[in-house]
Design a protein around this motif. Sequence first.
Motif, PDB file in Angstrom:
ATOM      1  N   THR A  47       0.829  -1.206   0.000  1.00 39.16           N
ATOM      2  CA  THR A  47       0.000   0.000   0.000  1.00 39.16           C
ATOM      3  C   THR A  47       0.863   1.256   0.000  1.00 39.16           C
ATOM      4  O   THR A  47       0.636   2.185  -0.790  1.00 39.16           O
ATOM      5  CB  THR A  47      -0.947   0.002   1.213  1.00 39.16           C
ATOM      6  OG1 THR A  47      -1.801  -1.140   1.134  1.00 39.16           O
ATOM      7  CG2 THR A  47      -1.798   1.259   1.258  1.00 39.16           C
ATOM      8  N   ALA A  72      -8.536   0.928  -2.637  1.00 44.41           N
ATOM      9  CA  ALA A  72      -9.112   1.502  -1.421  1.00 44.41           C
ATOM     10  C   ALA A  72      -8.030   1.799  -0.391  1.00 44.41           C
ATOM     11  O   ALA A  72      -8.023   2.873   0.227  1.00 44.41           O
ATOM     12  CB  ALA A  72     -10.163   0.555  -0.843  1.00 44.41           C
ATOM     13  N   ALA A  73      -7.109   0.873  -0.213  1.00 50.34           N
ATOM     14  CA  ALA A  73      -6.031   1.087   0.756  1.00 50.34           C
ATOM     15  C   ALA A  73      -5.157   2.277   0.351  1.00 50.34           C
ATOM     16  O   ALA A  73      -4.792   3.109   1.190  1.00 50.34           O
ATOM     17  CB  ALA A  73      -5.184  -0.181   0.886  1.00 50.34           C
ATOM     18  N   ILE A  76      -6.977   5.642   0.895  1.00 53.74           N
ATOM     19  CA  ILE A  76      -6.940   6.064   2.300  1.00 53.74           C
ATOM     20  C   ILE A  76      -5.600   6.713   2.617  1.00 53.74           C
ATOM     21  O   ILE A  76      -5.542   7.765   3.256  1.00 53.74           O
ATOM     22  CB  ILE A  76      -7.228   4.872   3.233  1.00 53.74           C
ATOM     23  CG1 ILE A  76      -8.702   4.467   3.113  1.00 53.74           C
ATOM     24  CG2 ILE A  76      -6.867   5.200   4.675  1.00 53.74           C
ATOM     25  CD1 ILE A  76      -9.054   3.161   3.772  1.00 53.74           C
ATOM     26  N   ARG A  77      -4.510   6.102   2.152  1.00 44.41           N
ATOM     27  CA  ARG A  77      -3.171   6.675   2.378  1.00 44.41           C
ATOM     28  C   ARG A  77      -3.036   8.063   1.763  1.00 44.41           C
ATOM     29  O   ARG A  77      -2.394   8.938   2.317  1.00 44.41           O
ATOM     30  CB  ARG A  77      -2.081   5.788   1.787  1.00 44.41           C
ATOM     31  CG  ARG A  77      -1.811   4.510   2.510  1.00 44.41           C
ATOM     32  CD  ARG A  77      -0.941   4.734   3.746  1.00 44.41           C
ATOM     33  NE  ARG A  77      -0.298   3.526   4.206  1.00 44.41           N
ATOM     34  CZ  ARG A  77      -0.878   2.526   4.836  1.00 44.41           C
ATOM     35  NH1 ARG A  77      -2.175   2.560   5.066  1.00 44.41           N
ATOM     36  NH2 ARG A  77      -0.180   1.484   5.232  1.00 44.41           N
ATOM     37  N   GLY A  79      -5.583  10.130   0.964  1.00 46.76           N
ATOM     38  CA  GLY A  79      -6.651  11.049   1.332  1.00 46.76           C
ATOM     39  C   GLY A  79      -7.572  11.382   0.169  1.00 46.76           C
ATOM     40  O   GLY A  79      -8.090  12.492   0.060  1.00 46.76           O
ATOM     41  N   THR A  80      -7.799  10.396  -0.709  1.00 48.55           N
ATOM     42  CA  THR A  80      -8.686  10.588  -1.862  1.00 48.55           C
ATOM     43  C   THR A  80      -9.832   9.589  -1.787  1.00 48.55           C
ATOM     44  O   THR A  80      -9.853   8.719  -0.909  1.00 48.55           O
ATOM     45  CB  THR A  80      -7.944  10.350  -3.199  1.00 48.55           C
ATOM     46  OG1 THR A  80      -7.686   8.951  -3.358  1.00 48.55           O
ATOM     47  CG2 THR A  80      -6.658  11.148  -3.279  1.00 48.55           C
TER      48      THR A  80
END
Length: 179
Positions: A47, A72-73, A76-77, A79-80
């Motif tokens: 990720t 998805a992971a 999240i990292r 911020g989108t």
Amino acid sequence: MSDASHADVAAVIKSLMREVPDFPEPGIQFKDLTPVLADARGLATVTDALAAVAPDVDLVAGIDARGFLLGAAVAIRLGTGVLAIRKGGKLPPPVHRETYDLEYGSATLEIPADGMQLTGLRVLLVDDVLATGGTMAAGVTLLEAGGATVTAGAVVLELAALDGRSKLPDVAVTSLYVV
């Protein structure tokens, strides 16, 4: 990503990846990434490395199905948000649709044509494996049809002998591990 850190990421993938002989047919050495994604360190390593490919994007798009998990992971990292590029027939109309050739037949990918605005978005396209390049090329075509710009592509594993990069001449693709 520096050469040392790239080597470290590749070493983690190699240590966790399972190789299955004669699957899905005799003579094929299948590379199973399931153990990489099921391992907390493996998932975090992959990720982080995928997120480092294009840290300045508006959206991450993941290709059905493991690309959903990875996308998805990574989103999240970064911020989108994340957009799931689905197999044909899984989304309600209207959709943007792209059919492409596989080694043994054809397949179709879709994204929504309504309900979200892609115009002007910078997108990181994520998938698990780059093989012949058809799936990722179809993803690029779909995103561009929706008005987005694919700024980069990123995969965990590239099967270099299948020359998938040749179908993506206008996209910078990063592979974390190449065999």
